[in-house]
Design a protein around this motif. Structure first.
Motif, PDB file in Angstrom:
ATOM      1  N   ALA A  11     -20.726   4.558 -12.433  1.00 27.82           N
ATOM      2  CA  ALA A  11     -21.037   3.062 -12.414  1.00 27.82           C
ATOM      3  C   ALA A  11     -21.620   2.564 -13.945  1.00 27.82           C
ATOM      4  O   ALA A  11     -22.245   3.471 -14.665  1.00 27.82           O
ATOM      5  CB  ALA A  11     -22.077   2.722 -11.187  1.00 27.82           C
ATOM      6  N   VAL A  12     -21.459   1.591 -14.423  1.00 28.20           N
ATOM      7  CA  VAL A  12     -21.865   0.933 -15.546  1.00 28.20           C
ATOM      8  C   VAL A  12     -23.160  -0.314 -15.128  1.00 28.20           C
ATOM      9  O   VAL A  12     -22.727  -1.222 -14.210  1.00 28.20           O
ATOM     10  CB  VAL A  12     -20.822   0.239 -16.399  1.00 28.20           C
ATOM     11  N   ALA A  13     -24.037  -0.097 -16.011  1.00 22.97           N
ATOM     12  CA  ALA A  13     -25.430  -0.955 -15.734  1.00 22.97           C
ATOM     13  C   ALA A  13     -25.771  -1.638 -16.862  1.00 22.97           C
ATOM     14  O   ALA A  13     -25.540  -0.985 -17.996  1.00 22.97           O
ATOM     15  CB  ALA A  13     -26.413  -0.014 -14.862  1.00 22.97           C
ATOM     16  N   ARG A  14     -26.375  -2.743 -16.832  1.00 28.50           N
ATOM     17  CA  ARG A  14     -26.988  -3.446 -18.010  1.00 28.50           C
ATOM     18  C   ARG A  14     -28.303  -3.636 -17.567  1.00 28.50           C
ATOM     19  O   ARG A  14     -28.466  -4.326 -16.391  1.00 28.50           O
ATOM     20  CB  ARG A  14     -25.999  -4.779 -18.278  1.00 28.50           C
ATOM     21  N   MET A  15     -29.093  -3.695 -18.555  1.00 29.22           N
ATOM     22  CA  MET A  15     -30.264  -3.939 -18.628  1.00 29.22           C
ATOM     23  C   MET A  15     -31.081  -4.639 -19.619  1.00 29.22           C
ATOM     24  O   MET A  15     -30.343  -4.700 -20.668  1.00 29.22           O
ATOM     25  CB  MET A  15     -31.288  -2.688 -18.261  1.00 29.22           C
ATOM     26  N   ALA A  16     -32.002  -5.334 -19.533  1.00 32.10           N
ATOM     27  CA  ALA A  16     -32.596  -5.829 -20.851  1.00 32.10           C
ATOM     28  C   ALA A  16     -33.048  -4.747 -21.917  1.00 32.10           C
ATOM     29  O   ALA A  16     -33.412  -3.502 -21.329  1.00 32.10           O
ATOM     30  CB  ALA A  16     -33.919  -6.782 -20.417  1.00 32.10           C
ATOM     31  N   ALA A  17     -32.928  -5.126 -23.086  1.00 27.77           N
ATOM     32  CA  ALA A  17     -33.076  -4.086 -24.204  1.00 27.77           C
ATOM     33  C   ALA A  17     -34.350  -3.213 -24.147  1.00 27.77           C
ATOM     34  O   ALA A  17     -34.284  -2.120 -24.458  1.00 27.77           O
ATOM     35  CB  ALA A  17     -32.998  -4.688 -25.717  1.00 27.77           C
ATOM     36  N   ALA A  20     -37.345   0.238 -19.373  1.00 28.73           N
ATOM     37  CA  ALA A  20     -37.416   1.723 -19.344  1.00 28.73           C
ATOM     38  C   ALA A  20     -36.308   2.234 -18.508  1.00 28.73           C
ATOM     39  O   ALA A  20     -35.726   1.563 -17.581  1.00 28.73           O
ATOM     40  CB  ALA A  20     -38.714   1.742 -18.528  1.00 28.73           C
ATOM     41  N   LEU A  21     -35.839   3.316 -18.760  1.00 32.50           N
ATOM     42  CA  LEU A  21     -34.756   4.202 -18.279  1.00 32.50           C
ATOM     43  C   LEU A  21     -35.305   4.342 -16.771  1.00 32.50           C
ATOM     44  O   LEU A  21     -36.551   4.541 -16.363  1.00 32.50           O
ATOM     45  CB  LEU A  21     -34.671   5.256 -19.073  1.00 32.50           C
ATOM     46  N   PRO A  22     -34.294   4.388 -15.650  1.00 37.01           N
ATOM     47  CA  PRO A  22     -34.662   4.654 -14.306  1.00 37.01           C
ATOM     48  C   PRO A  22     -35.332   6.234 -14.396  1.00 37.01           C
ATOM     49  O   PRO A  22     -34.874   7.058 -15.033  1.00 37.01           O
ATOM     50  CB  PRO A  22     -33.370   4.542 -13.533  1.00 37.01           C
ATOM     51  N   GLU A  39     -29.769  -5.963 -27.969  1.00 35.52           N
ATOM     52  CA  GLU A  39     -29.386  -7.441 -26.913  1.00 35.52           C
ATOM     53  C   GLU A  39     -29.340  -6.785 -25.560  1.00 35.52           C
ATOM     54  O   GLU A  39     -29.757  -7.298 -24.741  1.00 35.52           O
ATOM     55  CB  GLU A  39     -27.927  -7.721 -27.231  1.00 35.52           C
ATOM     56  N   GLU A  40     -29.238  -5.499 -25.256  1.00 34.57           N
ATOM     57  CA  GLU A  40     -28.988  -4.851 -24.136  1.00 34.57           C
ATOM     58  C   GLU A  40     -29.223  -3.187 -24.069  1.00 34.57           C
ATOM     59  O   GLU A  40     -29.139  -2.559 -24.869  1.00 34.57           O
ATOM     60  CB  GLU A  40     -27.752  -4.977 -23.373  1.00 34.57           C
ATOM     61  N   LEU A  41     -29.311  -2.652 -22.800  1.00 37.68           N
ATOM     62  CA  LEU A  41     -29.438  -1.317 -22.403  1.00 37.68           C
ATOM     63  C   LEU A  41     -28.401  -0.943 -21.578  1.00 37.68           C
ATOM     64  O   LEU A  41     -28.434  -1.664 -20.609  1.00 37.68           O
ATOM     65  CB  LEU A  41     -31.059  -0.978 -21.887  1.00 37.68           C
ATOM     66  N   GLY A  52     -31.970   0.283  -8.054  1.00 36.32           N
ATOM     67  CA  GLY A  52     -33.037  -0.567  -8.752  1.00 36.32           C
ATOM     68  C   GLY A  52     -32.536  -1.493  -9.870  1.00 36.32           C
ATOM     69  O   GLY A  52     -33.333  -2.212 -10.070  1.00 36.32           O
ATOM     70  N   ILE A  53     -31.458  -1.252 -10.295  1.00 36.93           N
ATOM     71  CA  ILE A  53     -30.824  -2.119 -11.409  1.00 36.93           C
ATOM     72  C   ILE A  53     -30.080  -3.402 -10.819  1.00 36.93           C
ATOM     73  O   ILE A  53     -29.164  -2.797  -9.825  1.00 36.93           O
ATOM     74  CB  ILE A  53     -30.157  -1.249 -12.320  1.00 36.93           C
ATOM     75  N   ASP A  54     -30.267  -4.467 -11.162  1.00 41.39           N
ATOM     76  CA  ASP A  54     -29.765  -5.568 -10.644  1.00 41.39           C
ATOM     77  C   ASP A  54     -28.025  -5.687 -10.980  1.00 41.39           C
ATOM     78  O   ASP A  54     -27.101  -5.808 -10.115  1.00 41.39           O
ATOM     79  CB  ASP A  54     -30.203  -6.787 -10.813  1.00 41.39           C
ATOM     80  N   THR A  55     -27.946  -5.535 -12.314  1.00 42.66           N
ATOM     81  CA  THR A  55     -26.672  -5.529 -12.808  1.00 42.66           C
ATOM     82  C   THR A  55     -25.662  -4.133 -13.032  1.00 42.66           C
ATOM     83  O   THR A  55     -26.047  -3.557 -13.842  1.00 42.66           O
ATOM     84  CB  THR A  55     -26.508  -6.215 -14.271  1.00 42.66           C
TER      85      THR A  55
END
Length: 124
Positions: A11-17, A20-22, A39-41, A52-55
């Motif tokens: 899976a590929v996840a996008r988080m705010a830059a 914190a890492l899961p 811009e992103e993590l 727990g990651i939304d995107t």
């Protein structure tokens, strides 16, 4: 080129830059790739590691370019991406120090494999 179709689905996840890492992301033999920009993590891992990651975009199949590949080699990703583009398959590409990885959506994996074989690439 020799490719290996990996069995592990990613899976590929996008988080705010600044996120914190899961917890539990690293450890074990699972595939994990983390890229941070201003811009992103982005994280590529098994779905279970991304709870727990939304995107999150699930269902990616990985084709590993068997190497190691020397930095002086040119056109590897260009050739593979051109092969997939002609088959109308989108991709997500990752590279490590030793090799390249091509991710395609699970529903396109068989079609991608056929396209690679038709182009003359070999699957291990």
């Amino acid at each position: 080129m020799r490719l290996e179709r990996m069995t592990q689905k990613l899976a590929v996840a996008r988080m705010a830059a600044a996120s914190a890492l899961p917890k539990g992301l690293f450890g074990g033999a699972d595939f994990v790739s983390v890229t941070q920009t201003d811009e992103e993590l982005s994280i590529v891992a098994t779905r279970e590691k991304l709870n727990g990651i939304d995107t999150v975009e699930d269902g990616w199949t990985v084709f590993k370019v068997l190497g190691p590949l020397d930095f002086s080699l040119v056109g590897i990703l260009a050739d593979l991406s051109d092969t997939l583009a002609k088959a109308e398959i989108s991709l997500f590409a990752l590279s490590t120090y030793d090799t390249d990885y091509i991710l395609v959506k699970g529903e396109d994996a068989d079609k991608a494999e056929r396209a690679f074989l038709a182009k003359g690439h070999r699957l291990a």
